[in-house]
Design a protein around this motif. Structure first.
Motif, PDB file in Angstrom:
ATOM      1  N   GLU A 277       0.931  -1.036   0.130  1.00 14.95           N
ATOM      2  CA  GLU A 277       0.000  -0.163  -0.066  1.00 14.95           C
ATOM      3  C   GLU A 277       0.978   1.196  -0.081  1.00 14.95           C
ATOM      4  O   GLU A 277       2.037   1.272   0.297  1.00 14.95           O
ATOM      5  N   VAL A 278       0.355   2.361  -0.474  1.00 11.53           N
ATOM      6  CA  VAL A 278       1.208   3.653  -0.213  1.00 11.53           C
ATOM      7  C   VAL A 278       0.696   4.274   0.944  1.00 11.53           C
ATOM      8  O   VAL A 278      -0.302   4.603   1.108  1.00 11.53           O
ATOM      9  N   ALA A 279       1.845   4.382   1.870  1.00 12.12           N
ATOM     10  CA  ALA A 279       1.741   4.958   3.381  1.00 12.12           C
ATOM     11  C   ALA A 279       1.750   6.431   3.002  1.00 12.12           C
ATOM     12  O   ALA A 279       0.998   7.096   3.663  1.00 12.12           O
ATOM     13  N   VAL A 280       2.823   7.152   2.414  1.00 10.27           N
ATOM     14  CA  VAL A 280       2.719   8.351   2.030  1.00 10.27           C
ATOM     15  C   VAL A 280       3.266   8.589   0.611  1.00 10.27           C
ATOM     16  O   VAL A 280       4.194   8.367  -0.100  1.00 10.27           O
TER      17      VAL A 280
ATOM     18  N   THR B 100       7.756   7.959  19.890  1.00 12.57           N
ATOM     19  CA  THR B 100       6.781   8.947  19.457  1.00 12.57           C
ATOM     20  C   THR B 100       5.790   8.043  18.616  1.00 12.57           C
ATOM     21  O   THR B 100       4.932   8.625  18.226  1.00 12.57           O
ATOM     22  N   GLY B 101       6.019   6.747  18.077  1.00 17.45           N
ATOM     23  CA  GLY B 101       4.984   6.067  17.371  1.00 17.45           C
ATOM     24  C   GLY B 101       5.122   6.503  16.087  1.00 17.45           C
ATOM     25  O   GLY B 101       4.023   6.751  15.302  1.00 17.45           O
ATOM     26  N   ARG B 102       6.248   7.000  15.621  1.00 20.05           N
ATOM     27  CA  ARG B 102       6.373   7.668  14.197  1.00 20.05           C
ATOM     28  C   ARG B 102       7.314   6.787  13.332  1.00 20.05           C
ATOM     29  O   ARG B 102       8.456   6.249  13.850  1.00 20.05           O
ATOM     30  N   LEU B 103       7.073   6.778  11.938  1.00 16.89           N
ATOM     31  CA  LEU B 103       7.974   6.231  11.150  1.00 16.89           C
ATOM     32  C   LEU B 103       8.924   7.195  10.662  1.00 16.89           C
ATOM     33  O   LEU B 103       8.211   8.286   9.722  1.00 16.89           O
TER      34      LEU B 103
ATOM     35  N   THR C 220       8.301  12.561   8.757  1.00 20.58           N
ATOM     36  CA  THR C 220       7.660  11.534   9.820  1.00 20.58           C
ATOM     37  C   THR C 220       6.421  11.319   9.188  1.00 20.58           C
ATOM     38  O   THR C 220       5.620  12.030   8.597  1.00 20.58           O
ATOM     39  N   TYR C 221       6.151   9.973   9.807  1.00 15.71           N
ATOM     40  CA  TYR C 221       4.708   9.774   9.516  1.00 15.71           C
ATOM     41  C   TYR C 221       4.222   8.839  10.621  1.00 15.71           C
ATOM     42  O   TYR C 221       4.915   7.885  11.106  1.00 15.71           O
TER      43      TYR C 221
ATOM     44  N   ALA D  89      -0.699  11.680  10.256  1.00 13.17           N
ATOM     45  CA  ALA D  89      -0.149  12.838  10.459  1.00 13.17           C
ATOM     46  C   ALA D  89       1.342  12.542   9.802  1.00 13.17           C
ATOM     47  O   ALA D  89       1.967  11.513   9.810  1.00 13.17           O
ATOM     48  N   ARG D  90       1.792  13.759   8.980  1.00  9.98           N
ATOM     49  CA  ARG D  90       3.188  13.900   8.525  1.00  9.98           C
ATOM     50  C   ARG D  90       3.726  15.022   8.918  1.00  9.98           C
ATOM     51  O   ARG D  90       3.180  15.965   9.059  1.00  9.98           O
TER      52      ARG D  90
END
Length: 283
Positions: free
Chosen positions: A6-9, A25-28, A40-41, A47-48
């Motif tokens: 899938e396309v995340a961003v 932070t629970g972010r990629l 960040t994602y 949220a980005r």
């Protein structure tokens, strides 16, 4: 377990790289090397953020005390939680830039470099402690890329992309490596090994530049899974999400005359496997 992406961003990163899950932070985290951007994602909210770095950035990794460590063109820098920046080690070399980096089980940063012209022997791999002291591990690299450790920390995997190999080292209790030898060779026509990650089963996942795929190899070096992607320049992969079960994959547009619509985007393969928690840099 799935193998569809899938396309995340959706993005148009020139050279997307370095996906890293930040559990605090629970972010990629991921970067655009040549675009000098830190992304960040948050998969929970969608949220980005995008932040400019002041020069080409090869990797961004979480720090134990908060903030990030950045592998930059002219050295390694620290981004503090308040947004302030300072150099940890500043050593510019004309014609050279940072590339991939990884944090070892002991919290040291293994930072790679390469020449812009990719000249053989122009790159390095160094091990940096939290105080900025550095040990040169390899001084004859062309394109320093993926680095990762086995679940028990006794083995280190490493890629110098033009060799078409993933190499393996023995890793001692003090974090030093020895006994370099080939682990896997990627056949001609399948692309060049780029970034890698190691999962909880000790299997090695590798992104294939100009191969349009991510492969998983067992600890014995057997190919047991291939995830085919629609764009050729697949650069790196890492597990993320709350259960470390989703495989995030970065891609690039650089050098493509007719890029696929997802080239430069951050992709995700849900429920691809089980990742390992990644240590934070001690600096």
């Amino acid at each position: 377990m799935t193998t569809s992406y899938e396309v995340a961003v959706r993005a148009e990163a020139t050279l997307g790289e370095g996906p890293t899950w930040d559990p605090a932070t629970g972010r990629l985290l991921w970067i655009d090397i040549l675009g000098s951007r830190l992304h960040t994602y948050d998969p929970a909210t969608g949220a980005r953020t995008v932040r400019a770095t002041h020069q080409h950035v090869g990797a961004a990794k979480p720090r134990a005390g908060g903030g990030l460590v950045l592998n930059l063109r002219d050295g390694v820098g620290l981004l503090d939680p308040d947004g302030g920046f300072r150099w940890l080690r500043h050593e510019p070399v004309p014609g050279r830039r940072a590339n991939d980096a990884a944090v070892a089980p002991d919290g040291s940063l293994w930072a790679g470099t390469m020449r812009y012209d990719e000249a053989p022997g122009g790159g390095t791999l160094s091990r940096l402690a939290g105080d900025g002291s550095a040990e040169l591990v390899l001084d004859d690299v062309a394109v320093s890329n993926g680095t990762g450790w086995s679940p028990d920390g006794t083995l280190m995997y490493y890629i110098d992309s033009p060799t078409r190999r993933i190499d393996i080292f023995d890793c001692s209790a003090d974090g030093r490596v020895s006994g370099r030898r080939p682990f896997v060779s990627v056949e001609d026509g399948a692309g060049f090994p780029d970034g890698l990650t190691v999962d909880a089963d000790g299997c090695v996942w590798v992104a294939l530049w100009d191969g349009g795929a991510v492969r998983r190899y067992t600890p014995d070096g057997e190919l047991d899974r291939v995830i085919t992607l629609p764009t050729p320049r697949v650069t790196a992969c890492a597990f993320g999400g709350a259960g470390l079960s989703d495989l995030y994959v970065t891609t690039a547009r650089v050098g493509l005359t007719a890029p696929h619509p997802v080239a430069g985007s951050l992709l995700v393969v849900p429920n691809a496997g089980k990742g390992l928690p990644q240590p934070a840099f001690t600096g």
